[in-house]
Design a protein around this motif. Structure first.
Motif, short mmCIF file in Angstrom:
data_model
loop_
_atom_site.label_atom_id
_atom_site.label_comp_id
_atom_site.label_asym_id
_atom_site.label_seq_id
_atom_site.Cartn_x
_atom_site.Cartn_y
_atom_site.Cartn_z
N ARG A 120 80.58 -13.47 61.88
CA ARG A 120 81.37 -13.17 60.87
C ARG A 120 82.05 -14.46 60.12
NH1 ARG A 120 82.74 -8.52 63.98
NH2 ARG A 120 84.70 -9.40 64.38
N LEU A 121 82.57 -15.21 60.97
CA LEU A 121 83.21 -16.58 60.43
C LEU A 121 82.36 -17.44 59.66
CD1 LEU A 121 85.82 -18.31 60.60
CD2 LEU A 121 84.80 -19.31 62.58
N LEU A 122 81.21 -17.57 60.16
CA LEU A 122 80.09 -18.34 59.37
C LEU A 122 79.72 -17.91 58.28
CD1 LEU A 122 78.21 -20.32 62.34
CD2 LEU A 122 80.35 -20.66 61.25
N ARG A 123 79.41 -16.41 58.39
CA ARG A 123 78.81 -15.65 57.04
C ARG A 123 79.95 -15.83 55.91
NH1 ARG A 123 75.97 -10.37 59.96
NH2 ARG A 123 73.99 -11.10 60.30
N GLY A 124 81.20 -15.43 56.61
CA GLY A 124 82.36 -15.51 55.70
C GLY A 124 82.45 -16.75 54.93
N SER A 125 81.93 -18.01 55.50
CA SER A 125 82.26 -19.26 54.73
C SER A 125 81.09 -19.45 53.83
CB SER A 125 82.05 -20.19 56.01
OG SER A 125 80.89 -20.45 56.56
N GLY A 126 80.12 -18.57 53.85
CA GLY A 126 78.85 -18.80 52.72
C GLY A 126 77.64 -19.21 53.46
N LEU A 127 77.54 -19.44 54.65
CA LEU A 127 76.25 -19.96 55.30
C LEU A 127 75.49 -18.64 55.67
CD1 LEU A 127 77.99 -21.84 58.57
CD2 LEU A 127 76.66 -22.70 56.29
N PRO B 73 90.71 -21.01 61.15
CA PRO B 73 89.51 -21.10 61.25
C PRO B 73 88.69 -20.97 59.99
CG PRO B 73 90.25 -19.22 62.45
CD PRO B 73 91.53 -19.93 61.73
N ALA B 74 88.95 -20.05 59.17
CA ALA B 74 88.17 -20.05 58.12
C ALA B 74 88.17 -21.12 57.16
CB ALA B 74 88.60 -18.49 57.38
N ARG B 75 89.26 -21.51 56.82
CA ARG B 75 89.36 -22.87 55.91
C ARG B 75 88.64 -23.88 56.78
NH1 ARG B 75 95.39 -24.56 54.19
NH2 ARG B 75 93.82 -26.47 53.49
N ALA B 76 88.58 -23.99 57.97
CA ALA B 76 87.76 -25.21 58.70
C ALA B 76 86.24 -25.05 58.56
CB ALA B 76 88.32 -25.22 60.19
N ALA B 77 85.97 -23.69 58.51
CA ALA B 77 84.61 -23.57 58.41
C ALA B 77 84.08 -23.61 56.93
CB ALA B 77 84.25 -22.17 58.92
N ALA B 78 84.70 -23.18 56.08
CA ALA B 78 84.58 -23.69 54.66
C ALA B 78 84.56 -25.10 54.41
CB ALA B 78 85.79 -22.81 53.73
N GLU B 79 85.34 -25.86 54.91
CA GLU B 79 85.27 -27.31 54.71
C GLU B 79 84.05 -27.71 55.25
OE1 GLU B 79 87.70 -30.52 53.79
OE2 GLU B 79 86.91 -28.78 52.34
N MET B 80 83.43 -27.52 56.64
CA MET B 80 82.23 -27.72 57.23
C MET B 80 80.99 -27.48 56.16
SD MET B 80 82.63 -26.57 61.01
CE MET B 80 81.19 -27.27 61.75
N VAL B 81 81.23 -26.26 55.50
CA VAL B 81 80.04 -26.17 54.59
C VAL B 81 80.43 -26.79 53.27
CG1 VAL B 81 79.23 -24.06 53.00
CG2 VAL B 81 80.12 -23.61 55.22
N ARG B 82 81.28 -27.13 52.88
CA ARG B 82 81.51 -27.90 51.49
C ARG B 82 80.92 -29.56 51.78
NH1 ARG B 82 84.55 -32.16 50.06
NH2 ARG B 82 85.81 -32.10 52.20
N VAL B 83 81.21 -29.86 53.04
CA VAL B 83 80.64 -31.37 53.24
C VAL B 83 78.93 -31.29 53.34
CG1 VAL B 83 82.89 -32.03 54.17
CG2 VAL B 83 80.87 -31.46 55.71
N LEU B 84 78.46 -30.30 53.56
CA LEU B 84 77.03 -30.17 53.79
C LEU B 84 76.24 -30.27 52.33
CD1 LEU B 84 76.70 -27.26 56.37
CD2 LEU B 84 76.30 -29.67 56.76
N ARG B 85 75.08 -30.92 52.35
CA ARG B 85 74.04 -30.63 51.44
C ARG B 85 73.49 -29.40 51.46
NH1 ARG B 85 69.44 -30.63 53.54
NH2 ARG B 85 68.96 -31.73 55.56
N THR C 175 77.61 -20.08 71.12
CA THR C 175 77.36 -20.88 69.80
C THR C 175 77.07 -20.35 68.57
OG1 THR C 175 74.99 -20.90 70.21
CG2 THR C 175 76.34 -22.51 71.55
N ALA C 176 77.03 -20.70 67.63
CA ALA C 176 77.00 -19.92 66.06
C ALA C 176 76.62 -21.03 65.14
CB ALA C 176 78.03 -19.49 65.71
N LEU C 177 75.60 -20.94 64.53
CA LEU C 177 74.92 -21.87 63.49
C LEU C 177 74.48 -21.28 62.10
CD1 LEU C 177 71.58 -21.92 63.59
CD2 LEU C 177 72.07 -23.07 65.45
N GLY C 178 74.33 -21.71 61.13
CA GLY C 178 73.94 -21.30 59.93
C GLY C 178 73.69 -22.45 58.69
N ARG C 179 73.00 -22.03 57.86
CA ARG C 179 72.64 -23.30 56.82
C ARG C 179 73.36 -22.99 55.46
NH1 ARG C 179 69.21 -26.99 58.46
NH2 ARG C 179 68.02 -26.45 60.29
#
Length: 264
Positions: free
Chosen positions: A179-186, A114-126, A256-260
């Motif tokens: 923690r997952l979303l924070r760890g992905s860089g959000l 899941p950490a890789r999936a979250a990182a991919e979501m962040v990568r495709v974001l502007r 739910t969880a979200l971040g920018r």
């Protein structure tokens, strides 16, 4: 049959309830009109449809590894703003910074990394783009239709406890998601909940979708010998809170969880 992959069987089992959560989920998101969205692990298209109906996207791309789910979503959603691609959540076919929003419903706990999936979501974001996810709460007070199933299964089969989603998916709770979303860089990560009613016309409306083979509980049911399946069925019938008209009303909670993505 794979645990997930048949859209026709998925819809009466979980899809009908996921759609209710998806509608509320998308309405809570602050995404500019005309933005490009990625729906990661789109399944039969519940979140994609909610984005099209509740937001004003320029484009929504649904990605899923199951071609069967994608065929279902393509048939069900005829909006020209939507497109669907076969892809792993850990390797999205999108350039860096291509999207204003990346969303995912009921998926991250099933992704092997899941950490890789979250990182991919962040990568495709502007920069400034929004990532948002939701997962079922599998604990005692969360997803009622599954909690009743696994509690009854444990009464007839000691081995059932190890298959219970509540034990298998510790990610499905507020702090692990944060923690997952924070760890992905959000940045600016927040968690919340959505609770929807799950009303069944009668016991058959509750029970029959478990016979479709979609998901851990139906797959477990299919693995049982007929006598034990019948015993589980009757334990469930006795334990569910049926009204005088035979209807059964439970509830389902999603976290739910979200971040920018931070500015450059």
């Amino acid at each position: 049959m794979p645990v997930w992959g048949d859209g026709e069987a998925y819809e009466p089992y979980i899809g009908r309830w996921s759609r209710r959560v998806a509608d509320e989920f998308v309405r809570r998101l602050d995404v500019p009109d005309g933005a490009a969205w990625w729906d990661v692990g789109c399944g039969t298209g519940a979140v994609t449809r909610a984005v099209l109906e509740a937001a004003d996207p320029g484009r929504v791309v649904g990605a899923d590894p199951s071609e069967s789910y994608l065929r279902y979503a393509r048939r069900a959603i005829g909006d020209p703003r939507a497109g669907f691609v076969r892809a792993d959540a850990r390797r999205l076919p999108a350039p860096d910074g291509a999207a204003g929003a990346a969303v995912s419903g009921l998926v991250l706990n099933f992704v092997p990394e899941p950490a890789r999936a979250a990182a991919e979501m962040v990568r495709v974001l502007r920069p400034g783009g929004l990532a948002a996810v939701y997962v079922w709460d599998y604990t005692q007070g969360g997803m009622g239709l599954l909690r009743h199933f696994w509690d009854a299964a444990a009464e007839v089969d000691a081995d059932a406890a190890r298959l219970d989603e509540g034990a298998r998916f510790p990610l499905c709770a507020p702090e692990p998601l944060r923690r997952l979303l924070r760890g992905s860089g959000l940045a600016d990560t927040t968690v919340g909940e959505i609770v929807v009613p799950t009303r069944f016309r009668d016991f058959a409306d509750y029970w029959e979708p478990f016979r479709g083979g979609q998901g851990p509980a139906p797959a477990y049911l299919a693995s049982l010998p007929e006598a034990r399946r019948e015993l589980l069925r009757e334990r469930l019938r006795a334990s569910l809170p049926a009204a005088a008209d035979g209807s059964i009303t439970l509830s389902a909670r999603a976290w739910t969880a979200l971040g920018r993505r931070p500015p450059r």
